[in-house]
Design a protein around this motif. Structure first.
Motif, PDB file in Angstrom:
ATOM      1  N   THR A  50      -6.336  -4.030  12.525  1.00  0.00           N
ATOM      2  CA  THR A  50      -7.384  -4.576  11.663  1.00  0.00           C
ATOM      3  C   THR A  50      -7.449  -6.089  11.822  1.00  0.00           C
ATOM      4  O   THR A  50      -6.438  -6.769  11.646  1.00  0.00           O
TER       5      THR A  50
ATOM      6  N   ALA B 234      -8.418  -7.347   4.219  1.00  0.00           N
ATOM      7  CA  ALA B 234      -8.257  -8.337   5.289  1.00  0.00           C
ATOM      8  C   ALA B 234      -9.368  -9.376   5.254  1.00  0.00           C
ATOM      9  O   ALA B 234      -9.135 -10.570   5.500  1.00  0.00           O
TER      10      ALA B 234
ATOM     11  N   ILE C   7      -7.963   4.661   4.023  1.00  0.00           N
ATOM     12  CA  ILE C   7      -7.019   3.555   4.231  1.00  0.00           C
ATOM     13  C   ILE C   7      -7.631   2.493   5.136  1.00  0.00           C
ATOM     14  O   ILE C   7      -7.510   1.291   4.882  1.00  0.00           O
ATOM     15  N   ARG C   8      -8.316   2.933   6.190  1.00  0.00           N
ATOM     16  CA  ARG C   8      -8.955   1.969   7.098  1.00  0.00           C
ATOM     17  C   ARG C   8      -9.968   1.103   6.356  1.00  0.00           C
ATOM     18  O   ARG C   8      -9.998  -0.124   6.530  1.00  0.00           O
TER      19      ARG C   8
ATOM     20  N   VAL D  43       2.638  -6.074   9.749  1.00  0.00           N
ATOM     21  CA  VAL D  43       2.691  -4.732   9.170  1.00  0.00           C
ATOM     22  C   VAL D  43       4.152  -4.373   8.951  1.00  0.00           C
ATOM     23  O   VAL D  43       4.958  -4.399   9.892  1.00  0.00           O
TER      24      VAL D  43
ATOM     25  N   LEU E 251       0.835  -1.198   0.000  1.00  0.00           N
ATOM     26  CA  LEU E 251       0.000   0.000   0.000  1.00  0.00           C
ATOM     27  C   LEU E 251       0.874   1.253   0.000  1.00  0.00           C
ATOM     28  O   LEU E 251       1.560   1.550   0.981  1.00  0.00           O
TER      29      LEU E 251
ATOM     30  N   VAL F  23      -8.064  -1.359   3.927  1.00  0.00           N
ATOM     31  CA  VAL F  23      -7.393  -2.457   4.624  1.00  0.00           C
ATOM     32  C   VAL F  23      -8.416  -3.446   5.183  1.00  0.00           C
ATOM     33  O   VAL F  23      -8.207  -4.672   5.137  1.00  0.00           O
ATOM     34  N   THR F  24      -9.537  -2.938   5.678  1.00  0.00           N
ATOM     35  CA  THR F  24     -10.586  -3.824   6.192  1.00  0.00           C
ATOM     36  C   THR F  24     -11.093  -4.763   5.118  1.00  0.00           C
ATOM     37  O   THR F  24     -11.240  -5.982   5.323  1.00  0.00           O
TER      38      THR F  24
ATOM     39  N   CYS G 299      -3.535  -0.394  10.626  1.00  0.00           N
ATOM     40  CA  CYS G 299      -3.289  -1.648   9.899  1.00  0.00           C
ATOM     41  C   CYS G 299      -3.103  -2.800  10.884  1.00  0.00           C
ATOM     42  O   CYS G 299      -3.688  -3.881  10.713  1.00  0.00           O
TER      43      CYS G 299
ATOM     44  N   ILE H  12       0.537  -6.389   5.302  1.00  0.00           N
ATOM     45  CA  ILE H  12       0.459  -5.069   4.680  1.00  0.00           C
ATOM     46  C   ILE H  12       1.851  -4.466   4.691  1.00  0.00           C
ATOM     47  O   ILE H  12       2.490  -4.375   5.749  1.00  0.00           O
TER      48      ILE H  12
ATOM     49  N   ILE I 121      -5.099  -8.989   9.942  1.00  0.00           N
ATOM     50  CA  ILE I 121      -3.754  -8.569   9.542  1.00  0.00           C
ATOM     51  C   ILE I 121      -2.742  -9.041  10.597  1.00  0.00           C
ATOM     52  O   ILE I 121      -2.833  -8.676  11.766  1.00  0.00           O
TER      53      ILE I 121
END
Length: 325
Positions: A87, A57, A49-50, A93, A15, A53-54, A84, A64, A90
């Protein structure tokens, strides 16, 4: 889980959170970029972004990697790492950075949940480092690496782009660097992009040259992990660290692809070198992940088996700062 028509499963998202970078590396952005607020005005927001990523995932993404440009130019990088890591689903990171802010910020990144850091260092010679990047910051970056090790960051790697006439004669320095340090140094073959064809022709060097030397000196190749990146990793009983090789021009490089990319402006890259990118930003304006998931499940069906670098086709990727390599 996201699976393409070649039965490859995707568990690794790279990302990008900004395209701007404060370094001027010869092979990427020799003229530099504008690092001011206006240049970053269209970067994905924290909420976008949240949501992104959700959705990933829920489709089986487990790792990530936050990239750029230079991601530490964003003041909310620590918040991005934390969201991240928090989440559900995940597990890892990671961050790729030029390292210029590590001495100041790596403690905060680690506290936010960072599991791995890759730092770009194309030469361990101070003069050559300045020549390549335009900055005399090698010592500070090395101090940042030491601080990351003191904190106990689980994975610390150094990325070096292998370039003829720049660092092809520096293998002794690189091996000495990992002799006592539990760090993996990864040599990355120079890749052709839209902006660097002449530079590529002058400076590309096959990673086979390095692998031949490693094998002659007793290095052995490790088995590749489920969520690993594309590197072939080598170890030696006399060294605390390791050597990794990323060779996009090698045979069957794409056969084990497990990663997708999203740009800082919400474009999906099915491959680093595709001709067209698909925007999903319009789907990130709601907390409902289902439309994003449906988009990804349909888009993955169009992923080709391989890039076309061998035909000198770098697709629409003008430079690696667009998407973080």
């Amino acid at each position: 889980m996201l699976t393409d028509t070649f039965d490859r499963r995707f568990s690794y998202l790279r990302l990008s959170i900004t395209e701007v970078c404060n370094f001027r590396c010869d092979y990427c952005l020799p003229e530099g970029t504008d690092c001011g607020p206006e240049a970053r005005a269209h970067d994905l927001s924290l909420d976008e972004i949240r949501r992104l990523v959700t959705a990933f995932a829920r489709l089986g993404m487990r790792k990530i990697r936050i990239t750029g440009g230079e991601p530490s130019l964003r003041k909310d990088l620590t918040d991005i790492i934390a969201l991240c890591k928090q989440t559900p689903g995940i597990e890892t990171v990671a961050l790729t950075t030029n390292g210029y802010r590590m001495t100041k910020d790596v403690d905060d990144w680690y506290a936010a949940g960072l599991d791995a850091v890759n730092v770009s260092i194309d030469s361990l010679d101070h003069a050559k480092f300045k020549m390549i990047t335009g900055h005399n910051k090698l010592q500070k970056i090395l101090e940042g690496l030491d601080r990351a090790a003191e904190l106990g960051l689980p994975s610390i790697k150094v990325n070096s782009v292998l370039m003829k006439h720049y660092n092809d004669d520096a293998m002794d320095d690189f091996l000495d660097f990992v002799r006592e340090r539990p760090i993996t140094l990864r040599m990355i073959e120079l890749m052709q992009t839209g902006d660097n064809p002449e530079f590529f022709d002058r400076h590309h060097l096959s990673g086979d040259v390095v692998i031949d030397r490693l094998r002659r000196e007793g290095w052995q190749e490790r088995l590749r992990g489920r969520d690993s990146g594309p590197a072939r990793e080598f170890w030696h009983p006399d060294y605390a660290g390791g050597i990794g090789m990323i060779m996009p021009y090698s045979k069957d490089f794409c056969a084990t692809c497990n990663r997708l990319r999203v740009s800082s402006q919400g474009q999906l890259f099915l491959c680093l070198f595709v001709d067209e990118h698909q925007s999903l930003r319009h789907l990130l304006q709601s907390d409902d992940p289902e439309p994003v998931m449906a988009f990804l499940q349909e888009a993955i069906k169009g992923k080709d088996y391989s890039h076309h670098l061998h035909e000198q086709n770098a697709g629409a990727t003008k430079h690696l700062a667009m998407i973080g390599g």
